[in-house]
Design a protein around this motif. Structure first.
Motif, mmCIF file in Angstrom:
data_model
loop_
_atom_site.group_PDB
_atom_site.id
_atom_site.type_symbol
_atom_site.label_atom_id
_atom_site.label_comp_id
_atom_site.label_asym_id
_atom_site.label_seq_id
_atom_site.Cartn_x
_atom_site.Cartn_y
_atom_site.Cartn_z
ATOM 1 N N SER A 108 119.138 -0.644 42.056
ATOM 2 C CA SER A 108 119.187 -2.043 41.624
ATOM 3 C C SER A 108 120.008 -2.858 42.617
ATOM 4 C CB SER A 108 119.822 -2.129 40.226
ATOM 5 O OG SER A 108 120.439 -3.376 40.014
ATOM 6 N N THR A 122 121.393 -5.814 42.280
ATOM 7 C CA THR A 122 122.576 -6.423 41.677
ATOM 8 C C THR A 122 123.696 -5.404 41.497
ATOM 9 O OG1 THR A 122 121.143 -7.966 40.492
ATOM 10 C CG2 THR A 122 123.417 -7.788 39.740
ATOM 11 N N GLU A 136 119.951 -6.304 35.611
ATOM 12 C CA GLU A 136 118.531 -6.553 35.864
ATOM 13 C C GLU A 136 117.601 -5.949 34.819
ATOM 14 O OE1 GLU A 136 117.397 -5.422 39.815
ATOM 15 O OE2 GLU A 136 119.175 -6.324 40.735
#
Length: 298
Positions: free
Chosen positions: A107, A109, A153
């Motif tokens: 991910s 983020t 996310e």
């Protein structure tokens, strides 16, 4: 094809690193050493003993070098440590760990929050670290976090997981541990992700690292076993969480994993009584309360 044929399963004990890294209470160095020494005599073949991430990020493991140098090493046991970059690697090599583990997230983020870099910018750092470790005669393991979900996310694309996993393997990483960092995976999702990923990566190059937020870790392990995975990360007493994933609960408990594997006639080489004794030692030395279902019936 699903397969539950009895076979050798490799258990990776991550308690001394992943288990302790998020504890507010600092466990004294000598207690860590005593615990690892006892774990070494349980039959567990692989122990992740600490992390050489800068102490300001993980103060609970600020004594990484002292722990690595102070333990009694048992032949046949691999002693590994997490390293973030070549500076951390230098400290790990000086402490003579057997294997180093590099890490990033699937991910974007979470990777930014955990490493302060994009995934693209993390690759060169990990490649430099992996090459230096291999040149020093060490093997390298890789961790991919948030494979099944990200706290920011939500669901993570399997394509991201494939891309990150393949890139790590290209760097010379021996094995990839796929992390359910916040414990949101369920059996259907595990089957779906592995069904796709195994078209690109052989099962023998993968390990699973489940957290137990919703009590799904053992069910998820069963699916992974059926799909041919033979290496599983776990933490004694279910210790551990992720400091960069708020609300993440502990790892799958090693005792619970062992109960499942014993019931399926899978071979681990782990002595159950010695494992429980090592859990009691940690509780007595530190006052930590370990939680696992596997000790309730003993």
């Amino acid at each position: 094809m699903l397969d539950l044929t009895p076979r050798q399963i490799r258990v990776v004990e991550v308690g001394p690193r992943d288990g302790l890294q998020n504890e507010a209470q600092f466990v004294p160095t000598q207690d860590k050493i005593a615990w690892i020494n006892q774990l070494s005599r349980t039959g567990i073949p692989y122990i992740e003993i600490t992390s050489f991430v800068h102490p300001k990020w993980i103060p609970a493991l600020a004594d990484a070098a002292e722990v690595a140098k102070g333990i009694e090493r048992v032949p046949g046991v691999t002693y590994a440590a997490l390293v973030p970059n070549v500076r951390g690697l230098e400290r790990a090599l000086e402490a003579d760990v057997d294997e180093v583990a590099v890490f990033l997230s699937a991910s974007e983020t979470h990777n930014q929050r955990n490493i302060n870099k994009s995934i693209a910018d993390t690759f060169p750092i990990l490649e430099e670290t992996a090459r230096a470790a291999l040149a020093a005669g060490k093997t390298v393991r890789g961790y991919v976090s948030t494979v099944f979900g990200c706290p920011d996310e939500g669901r993570v694309s399997v394509d991201n997981v494939i891309r990150v996993t393949q890139r790590l393997l290209e760097m010379g990483v021996r094995e990839i541990s796929l992390g359910d960092t916040i414990g949101v995976a369920h059996p259907g999702q595990v089957h779906q992700v592995l069904d796709t990923l195994l078209n690109h990566v052989p099962a023998e190059r993968l390990a699973m690292h489940f957290h137990d937020t919703y009590g799904m870790a053992i069910a998820n392990t069963l699916i992974a076993l059926e799909m041919g995975i033979s290496t599983f990360d776990s933490s004694l007493g279910g210790l551990g969480g992720c400091p960069f994933a708020p609300g993440a609960s502990g790892n799958m408990a090693t005792e619970d994993l062992l109960y499942l594997l014993d019931g399926l006639d899978m071979t681990t080489g782990i002595h159950r009584d010695r494992l429980f004794a090592s859990a009691r030692l940690l509780e007595e030395r530190t006052g930590l309360s370990l939680c696992s279902r596997g000790r309730n019936g003993n």
